[in-house]
Write a protein that holds these residues in place. Structure first.
Motif, PDB file in Angstrom:
ATOM      1  N   ARG A   1       0.910  -1.270   0.225  1.00  0.00           N
ATOM      2  CA  ARG A   1      -0.028   0.218   0.106  1.00  0.00           C
ATOM      3  C   ARG A   1       0.853   1.312   0.075  1.00  0.00           C
ATOM      4  O   ARG A   1       0.530   2.243  -0.525  1.00  0.00           O
TER       5      ARG A   1
ATOM      6  N   PRO B   1       3.020   1.501  -9.172  1.00  0.00           N
ATOM      7  CA  PRO B   1       2.746   2.365  -7.949  1.00  0.00           C
ATOM      8  C   PRO B   1       2.384   1.596  -6.905  1.00  0.00           C
ATOM      9  O   PRO B   1       1.784   0.562  -6.860  1.00  0.00           O
TER      10      PRO B   1
ATOM     11  N   HIS C   1      -0.871  -0.805  -5.920  1.00  0.00           N
ATOM     12  CA  HIS C   1      -1.544  -1.080  -7.117  1.00  0.00           C
ATOM     13  C   HIS C   1      -1.251  -2.698  -7.538  1.00  0.00           C
ATOM     14  O   HIS C   1      -0.209  -3.179  -6.974  1.00  0.00           O
TER      15      HIS C   1
ATOM     16  N   ARG D   1      -5.518   0.343  -9.097  1.00  0.00           N
ATOM     17  CA  ARG D   1      -5.389   0.435  -7.572  1.00  0.00           C
ATOM     18  C   ARG D   1      -6.355  -0.378  -6.710  1.00  0.00           C
ATOM     19  O   ARG D   1      -7.458  -0.700  -6.889  1.00  0.00           O
TER      20      ARG D   1
ATOM     21  N   ASP E   1      -6.363   3.068  -1.002  1.00  0.00           N
ATOM     22  CA  ASP E   1      -6.020   4.216  -0.997  1.00  0.00           C
ATOM     23  C   ASP E   1      -6.297   4.890   0.458  1.00  0.00           C
ATOM     24  O   ASP E   1      -6.850   4.297   1.287  1.00  0.00           O
TER      25      ASP E   1
ATOM     26  N   GLY F   1       1.926  15.016 -10.927  1.00  0.00           N
ATOM     27  CA  GLY F   1       1.501  13.937  -9.781  1.00  0.00           C
ATOM     28  C   GLY F   1       0.875  14.746  -8.559  1.00  0.00           C
ATOM     29  O   GLY F   1       0.138  14.359  -8.016  1.00  0.00           O
TER      30      GLY F   1
ATOM     31  N   ALA G   1      -2.831  14.793  -6.976  1.00  0.00           N
ATOM     32  CA  ALA G   1      -3.046  14.247  -5.543  1.00  0.00           C
ATOM     33  C   ALA G   1      -3.762  15.293  -4.718  1.00  0.00           C
ATOM     34  O   ALA G   1      -4.561  14.927  -3.713  1.00  0.00           O
TER      35      ALA G   1
ATOM     36  N   CYS H   1      -7.744  14.559  -2.782  1.00  0.00           N
ATOM     37  CA  CYS H   1      -7.972  14.550  -1.548  1.00  0.00           C
ATOM     38  C   CYS H   1      -9.280  15.095  -1.242  1.00  0.00           C
ATOM     39  O   CYS H   1      -9.741  16.178  -1.650  1.00  0.00           O
TER      40      CYS H   1
ATOM     41  N   TYR I   1      -1.581  14.095   2.128  1.00  0.00           N
ATOM     42  CA  TYR I   1      -2.021  13.266   1.208  1.00  0.00           C
ATOM     43  C   TYR I   1      -0.943  13.218  -0.074  1.00  0.00           C
ATOM     44  O   TYR I   1      -0.563  12.107  -0.580  1.00  0.00           O
TER      45      TYR I   1
ATOM     46  N   LYS J   1       1.633  10.141  -1.488  1.00  0.00           N
ATOM     47  CA  LYS J   1       1.548   9.676  -2.696  1.00  0.00           C
ATOM     48  C   LYS J   1       2.876   9.992  -3.343  1.00  0.00           C
ATOM     49  O   LYS J   1       2.867   9.039  -4.503  1.00  0.00           O
ATOM     50  N   THR J   2       3.543  10.807  -3.063  1.00  0.00           N
ATOM     51  CA  THR J   2       4.565  11.080  -3.812  1.00  0.00           C
ATOM     52  C   THR J   2       6.053  10.960  -3.138  1.00  0.00           C
ATOM     53  O   THR J   2       6.519   9.949  -3.111  1.00  0.00           O
TER      54      THR J   2
END
Length: 648
Positions: free
Chosen positions: A141, A203, A206, A219, A222, A458, A462, A466, A477, A481-482
C-alpha cells in the motif's frame, strides 16, 4: 527480505532462457545472499534471492501450492499471516511450511486478487496462475517494497530492481528526457516513471495483471482524509494512537534472526524504540550514527534515549570515503537519485548489520503527522489567500516577485498568486533546480525537448483528489502519494538492501495510517510545531528534552564534501567534456554553478549533488561500468581522479 525477478511471454511456445533468468536474479543477490531459486514453465520464469528471516529451514522460493498450479516469488513480510493462515485452515487449506509466502498462495486460491486486502505488511510479489496463464504483480500500500516492470508486445519482464530488467535483452535501455527533467526538479524520478522510457514503477497500492496478451493495472487501496475529525476527542485519540503504535511495533518483532532498531534520538525513532522496549522480552539493540561535523551529529540525543530506555546501544562516527562510496550508491540506486541522506542511511544500515539482520525504523512520522515546515507554511498560505481574496493574493504575489528569495517569507508571498495545488507542488523543489534554474541549465535543444514536461503533475493531481478541504490534510496526502514512496521508501529500501539488512517501518502500518488520516490537523500542528499528538504520546515514555527538541533531519555534510574530498571527482565528472557531449546541459552554466560553490561565492550543494549523481548514473548504466580511481597526487595533497569506462 528478498529480491525477485522474472519474465512472462504471452506465447507459451516462446521459451524462457534459464541462463538469462539466472542473470536477472543474480543481479540482486545483495538483497538475498542466503539462497536462490528458480521456476521455469511454458513461457514463464520466476527467480528469487532469499534473505532468511522467518522459517529458516523450509522457506525457500519459488513456492507452489499442492498441485503445482500456482507459483510465487515474494519480497517482504506479511505480519498478520498467522491469523490469515488460521482462517484458511478453517476453510480446508493445508500448509507444508510455516512461512507467510505460502499464506499468500492459499489466500489467492481462496479469494483471488482480493486476498491482498487481508494482508498487513510490506510486500512485492509475483504470482503465476498456470491454468489461467495469468501473471499477477502486487506492490504494498505504501510502496515500502519496490517493483519494476517493462511491457512489450511479447510479454512482461519484472524485478525488485531495475538492474534485473536490464539483464533482459528485450528490455529497451533508452532514457527519458521528461524523467530527467523531473529528477532535476525533485532529486528523484516520480512514479510511475523511471529514468528509462520503457521501464515503469508499479505504483504503491496497485496490482498488475498480465493475461490473454494484455496488461492491466488497477489500484486496490488508497488513504482517505475525510477532514471531519473532532478536536474535542484529543484524549481518546491519544489513547487509540498509543494502542495502534504498540500493536504495529509488536507485529514487526516477528523474526527468527537477530532484530533491532535505528535510533536517531528524534521523535519518530524514539517512539518506535520506546514501544519495542514495552514488547520485547530481551534487551532492544539500537544503532546510531553521526558525523564529525556537529551540525550533522545527533548521537547526543540518541544516547539520551538509549540510556533512558536501557537499550543495547551501538554508536558509530562515520568518516566516509565519499569518493569510493558514490559510484557504489549509484549502482545500488539504479537510476538518478540525489537525496543525500542516502549516505547516512547506508552507513546506519551497515552499522546495524554488524549486530542484527532486521531493523525497525521511524520512517513515516513526518509525512502523516505534519513534521515538515512545508505543512505549517501551507496552512498559512491558504489562510492568507482566504483573507486577501483572489485579487489581493495575485497582487501580493506579483509584488513579492520583486523581492529576492533571501528575504524571509518572499517565496510564500509569491505562492499567493498560484493556485493552492500548484503552490504546494512547488514546495517540493526548494533548493533544487526550480523552473527558471532548469531552463538556464539546459542546452537549447534539450530545452525544446522538455518544454512541455511537467514534473509536478502528480503532486497537483493528488492535492486536488484529496476529499478533505483542510489544506494540511491535502498536503499530507500529496506527501504520502509522492515524496514518501519515491524518495523516502526508495532510499531506505535500496540502502538497507545494499548491506542485506531488512528494514521495517511500523509507523507506516496501513491501519495506523488510516487512523492518522482521521485525526484533525489541529492535533497535528499546534503552536507552530508539527507532530503534536505524537509528541504527547512520546512524553509518556522518554525525557522532555527529546520530545521538545528542534527537528534536525538525517542529513550529510555534502556542502563541505563538495569543497573538500569530492573536488577532483566533481571536476572530472562535470568538466571533462562528456557531460557536455550528452547534449542536455549548457556546460558554461554547469561550470558557473561549480565554480561559485567551490570558491565559496554561493552555496549550491544540492544542485551539484544532483548533477554528480546523474553523471555517475550515465557513466555506469548508459556508457558502461563506472570506476573512479586515483591517478596521482596534486602538490596540495588533493587526489585527482579519472573515470574509466569498460564496455557493458
Amino acid at each position: 527480505m528478498c529480491g525477485i525477478a522474472g519474465k512472462f511471454n504471452f506465447n507459451p511456445d516462446h521459451p524462457i532462457d534459464r541462463d538469462r533468468l539466472v542473470a536477472m536474479t543474480t543481479a540482486v543477490a545483495h538483497r538475498g545472499p542466503d539462497a536462490d531459486g528458480f521456476y521455469v514453465g511454458d513461457g514463464v520464469g520466476l527467480g528469487h534471492r532469499r534473505l532468511s528471516i522467518i522459517d529458516l529451514s523450509t522457506g525457500g522460493q519459488p513456492l507452489t501450492n499442492e498441485d503445482g498450479t500456482i507459483w510465487i516469488v515474494f519480497n517482504g513480510e506479511i505480519y498478520n499471516f498467522a491469523d490469515t493462515r488460521r482462517e484458511l485452515e478453517g476453510l480446508g487449506h493445508r500448509f507444508r511450511t510455516n512461512t507467510d509466502t505460502e499464506v499468500i498462495v492459499h489466500a489467492y486460491e481462496q479469494w483471488g486478487d482480493r486476498a491482498v486486502d487481508r494482508f498487513r505488511g510490506m510486500f512485492a510479489f509475483a504470482l503465476w496462475d498456470a491454468p489461467k496463464r495469468r501473471l499477477l504483480l502486487v506492490r504494498d500500500r505504501l510502496g515500502v517494497k519496490p517493483l519494476y516492470y517493462c511491457t512489450t508486445t511479447s510479454g512482461v519482464t519484472f524485478g525488485s530492481e531495475i538492474k534485473s530488467l536490464l539483464e533482459d535483452p528485450d528490455v529497451p535501455r533508452g532514457w527519458s528526457a521528461e524523467a530527467l527533467d523531473a529528477y532535476l526538479a525533485l532529486l528523484y524520478v516520480p512514479a510511475p516513471r523511471t529514468i528509462y522510457q520503457n521501464i515503469w514503477k508499479l505504483p504503491a497500492g496497485h496490482l498488475l495483471v498480465a493475461e490473454n496478451g494484455s496488461v492491466t493495472i488497477r489500484r486496490y487501496w488508497d488513504l482517505t482524509f475525510t477532514g471531519d475529525g473532532d478536536p474535542s476527542r484529543e484524549a481518546a485519540y491519544l489513547d487509540r494512537l498509543e494502542a495502534l503504535v504498540d500493536e504495529s511495533v509488536r507485529l514487526r518483532l516477528l523474526s527468527d534472526v537477530p532484530l533491532g532498531a535505528f535510533l536517531s534520538g528524534g521523535i519518530d525513532s524514539s517512539l518506535v524504540v520506546a514501544s519495542m522496549v514495552r514488547s520485547c522480552p530481551t534487551r532492544v539493540v539500537t544503532t546510531s550514527v553521526g558525523f564529525d561535523e556537529q551540525a550533522f551529529n545527533e548521537l547526543e540525543y540518541a544516547r539520551t534515549v538509549a540510556t533512558h530506555l536501557g537499550t543495547e546501544s551501538h554508536e558509530k562516527i562515520v568518516r566516509p570515503d565519499i569518493v569510493d562510496l558514490l559510484p557504489k550508491l549509484a549502482w545500488h540506486l539504479d537510476e538518478p537519485f540525489a537525496d543525500s541522506s542516502a549516505v547516512p542511511t547506508y552507513y546506519v544500515s551497515k552499522a546495524a548489520r554488524e549486530h542484527v539482520i532486521v531493523a525497525l525504523s521511524g520512517d513515516g512520522g513526518d509525512e502523516l503527522w505534519a513534521g515538515y515546515a512545508r505543512h505549517r507554511v501551507e496552512r498559512w498560505e491558504v489562510a492568507a489567500r482566504q483573507w486577501l481574496g483572489i485579487k489581493g493574493s495575485r497582487l501580493a504575489g506579483r509584488l513579492a516577485a520583486r523581492l529576492p528569495l533571501s528575504v524571509k517569507g518572499a517565496r510564500s508571498l509569491r505562492h499567493l498568486a498560484l493556485a493552492p495545488a500548484d503552490a504546494y507542488a512547488q514546495k517540493h523543489a526548494y533548493g533544487m533546480f526550480e523552473n527558471g534554474l532548469r531552463a538556464a541549465l539546459y542546452s537549447p535543444d534539450f530545452a525544446r525537448e522538455v518544454r512541455d514536461a511537467d514534473p509536478f503533475v502528480g503532486f497537483r493531481s493528488a492535492y486536488q483528489a484529496c476529499p478533505s478541504s483542510d489544506p494540511v490534510d491535502r498536503a499530507l496526502y500529496v506527501d504520502v502519494k509522492t515524496y514518501l514512496v519515491d524518495d523516502i521508501m526508495t532510499k531506505v529500501d535500496k540502502m538497507s538492501m545494499a548491506v542485506s539488512l531488512e528494514s521495517r517501518e511500523p509507523l507506516l502500518d496501513h491501519e495506523l495510517l488510516a487512523f492518522a488520516a482521521s485525526i484533525p490537523s489541529t492535533l497535528k500542528i499546534r503552536n507552530g510545531r508539527g507532530k503534536y499528538l505524537l509528541r504527547r504520546l512520546l512524553a509518556r515514555r522518554i525525557p522532555q528534552s527529546i520530545v521538545h527538541r528542534p527537528k534536525q533531519g538525517f542529513a550529510a555534510p555534502i556542502g563541505q564534501w563538495l569543497r573538500g574530498p569530492l573536488v577532483p571527482m566533481v571536476q572530472e565528472l562535470l568538466l571533462d567534456g562528456r557531460l557536455k557531449a550528452r547534449g542536455v546541459f549548457d556546460d558554461r552554466e554547469v561550470a558557473r554553478i561549480w565554480r561559485e560553490h567551490r570558491d565559496g561565492v554561493h552555496d549550491h550543494p544540492h544542485r551539484l549533488w544532483t548533477l554528480v549523481m546523474l553523471e555517475l548514473w550515465f557513466r555506469r548504466f548508459i556508457d558502461g561500468v563506472q570506476r573512479v580511481q586515483p591517478t596521482g597526487a596534486a602538490s596540495d595533497g588533493v587526489r585527482a581522479f579519472t573515470a574509466s569506462v569498460e564496455a557493458a
